[in-house]
Design an enzyme around this catalytic site. Structure first.
Site, mmCIF file in Angstrom:
data_model
loop_
_atom_site.group_PDB
_atom_site.id
_atom_site.type_symbol
_atom_site.label_atom_id
_atom_site.label_comp_id
_atom_site.label_asym_id
_atom_site.label_seq_id
_atom_site.Cartn_x
_atom_site.Cartn_y
_atom_site.Cartn_z
ATOM 1 N N GLU A 3 -23.393 39.512 -38.626
ATOM 2 C CA GLU A 3 -24.736 39.709 -39.193
ATOM 3 C C GLU A 3 -25.703 38.619 -38.734
ATOM 4 O O GLU A 3 -25.289 37.593 -38.194
ATOM 5 C CB GLU A 3 -24.672 39.735 -40.716
ATOM 6 C CG GLU A 3 -24.135 38.448 -41.328
ATOM 7 C CD GLU A 3 -24.610 38.229 -42.759
ATOM 8 O OE1 GLU A 3 -25.830 38.291 -42.999
ATOM 9 O OE2 GLU A 3 -23.756 37.955 -43.629
ATOM 10 N N LYS B 215 -19.629 34.255 -53.645
ATOM 11 C CA LYS B 215 -20.026 32.996 -54.279
ATOM 12 C C LYS B 215 -20.157 33.202 -55.770
ATOM 13 O O LYS B 215 -20.525 34.283 -56.226
ATOM 14 C CB LYS B 215 -21.398 32.573 -53.755
ATOM 15 C CG LYS B 215 -21.373 31.950 -52.402
ATOM 16 C CD LYS B 215 -22.652 31.136 -52.181
ATOM 17 C CE LYS B 215 -22.622 30.493 -50.815
ATOM 18 N NZ LYS B 215 -23.105 31.378 -49.756
HETATM 19 N N1 PSU Z 1 -23.993 35.508 -49.651
HETATM 20 C C1 PSU Z 1 -23.684 34.382 -48.992
HETATM 21 N N2 PSU Z 1 -24.319 34.110 -47.830
HETATM 22 C C2 PSU Z 1 -25.254 34.964 -47.293
HETATM 23 C C3 PSU Z 1 -25.569 36.159 -48.006
HETATM 24 C C4 PSU Z 1 -24.913 36.388 -49.168
HETATM 25 O O1 PSU Z 1 -22.846 33.630 -49.452
HETATM 26 O O2 PSU Z 1 -25.823 34.678 -46.239
HETATM 27 C C5 PSU Z 1 -26.557 37.128 -47.422
HETATM 28 C C6 PSU Z 1 -25.820 38.248 -46.684
HETATM 29 O O3 PSU Z 1 -26.591 38.656 -45.562
HETATM 30 C C7 PSU Z 1 -25.792 39.350 -47.728
HETATM 31 C C8 PSU Z 1 -27.119 39.159 -48.398
HETATM 32 O O4 PSU Z 1 -25.663 40.641 -47.180
HETATM 33 O O5 PSU Z 1 -27.294 37.764 -48.474
HETATM 34 C C9 PSU Z 1 -27.162 39.799 -49.760
HETATM 35 O O6 PSU Z 1 -28.466 39.773 -50.276
HETATM 36 P P1 PSU Z 1 -28.810 40.559 -51.624
HETATM 37 O O7 PSU Z 1 -28.066 39.858 -52.718
HETATM 38 O O8 PSU Z 1 -30.305 40.410 -51.762
HETATM 39 O O9 PSU Z 1 -28.376 41.963 -51.427
#
Ligand code: PSU
Ligand code: MN
Length: 308
Positions: free
Chosen positions: A28, A162
């Site tokens: 990604e 996390k």
């Molecule tokens: N969690 C992490 N590191 C990240 C992300 C999530 O520990 O970089 C990023 C990833 O790209 C994930 C996105 O797909 O955040 C999720 O965002 P949201 O919670 O807004 O869907």
């Protein structure tokens, strides 16, 4: 030809590997544009690609540049994703806006799964996925990543989630969504910086070949949707759960005090955690992504063996 192919650029090297059914691993770009500071983000992205190559697979980092969906960014394009001023965070709902507007976009886990499916790639390596946020009962904040795992047939190799998230609720959601969750070499679902989360998973496997067989069986049975493989961070780089939890509590309080909403929540929390640990979390983050790349590329190699 599918309509979306008009907007899809698959790097030559990746096309060749796919045509010969050789292993390919997607990566990604939100982690590059919104997840890590420059220049560590670029160094990490390139080191992860290198790790995948060493194991005999071809890396394909996904991003959107001026409305083109790129599967396989060049080193220059990775540098661009890391430094361009207006790179949007792209999940499923953002695709039409970003492509129609010829904008730049970094793909989340959900966004990258979509591009991987368009290109015909089955294995995806990242750090952490989005999930059910703490307090989701009130806020309804559930990452589009989980919805994507429910519908799109990609295997996502990560280091768990996390503890900015509600880990128990995230696992319940994945069960409801019919997504197999495989913990790599442990019974316990890992919590990104920490090897332990306090939550068990139903399936523990420690062999890439066995994991590839499970993935292949999911396709054979026509069940649809993805598979989640969660690899604990190597012991020597682990940050204890209790230590991270204090930092995360503080970041969560600031987030609600400042009224942050929607897609800005996760980047805000990640950034505050990084600042509050004085960059200590960044080192762990890099190490665990490399570990996931090692395991994920081995799974991709086994999957392509089965296919051939
Ligand atoms: N969690 C992490 N590191 C990240 C992300 C999530 O520990 O970089 C990023 C990833 O790209 C994930 C996105 O797909 O955040 C999720 O965002 P949201 O919670 O807004 O869907
Ligand atoms: Mn959200």
């Amino acid at each position: 030809m599918k309509n979306y192919q008009k907007y899809l650029d698959i790097k030559q090297e990746v096309q060749e590997a796919l045509a010969e059914e050789r292993p390919v691993v997607v990566l990604e770009s939100t982690i590059i544009s919104h997840g890590m500071p420059y220049p560590r983000n670029v160094e990490t992205a390139l080191a992860v690609e290198e790790m995948i190559r060493r194991n005999g697979a071809v890396p394909a980092t996904v991003g959107i540049i001026k409305g083109r969906i790129k599967v396989g960014l060049t080193a220059e394009e990775i540098e661009y994703m890391a430094t361009a001023p207006n790179v949007l965070k792209v999940s499923r709902r953002d695709f039409p806006l970003v492509i129609a507007g010829k904008m730049d976009g970094a793909t989340t886990v959900a966004g990258t799964m979509i591009a991987a499916e368009m290109a015909g790639i089955r294995v995806f390596v990242t750090g952490g996925i989005g999930g059910v946020h703490r307090g989701a009962g009130e806020s309804f904040d559930i990452s589009a990543d989980l919805e994507e795992l429910k519908r799109t047939g990609i295997t996502v190799v990560c280091a768990g989630v996390k503890s900015i998230l509600d880990i128990g609720a995230t696992l319940e959601y994945l069960e409801t969504a019919g997504v197999p969750v495989i913990s790599y070499g442990t019974e316990e679902f890992p919590a990104f910086y920490s090897r332990k989360s306090g939550f068990q998973t139903e399936c523990a496997l420690d062999c890439p070949k066995k994991i590839a067989e499970v993935i292949e069986m999911k396709y054979t049975l026509g069940l649809g949707g993805g598979v989640l493989v969660a690899c604990p961070i190597p012991e020597e780089y682990e940050i204890p759960y209790e230590k991270m939890d204090q930092v995360i509590q503080k970041a969560l309080e600031e987030c609600s005090a400042q009224g942050i909403r929607g897609k800005r929540i996760t980047p805000f929390l990640l950034d505050r955690v990084k600042q509050l640990t004085d960059g200590g979390s960044l080192e762990a983050n890099i190490r665990l992504v490399l570990n996931n790349a090692d395991i994920g590329s081995k799974i991709a190699v086994e999957l392509s063996r089965i296919a051939r």
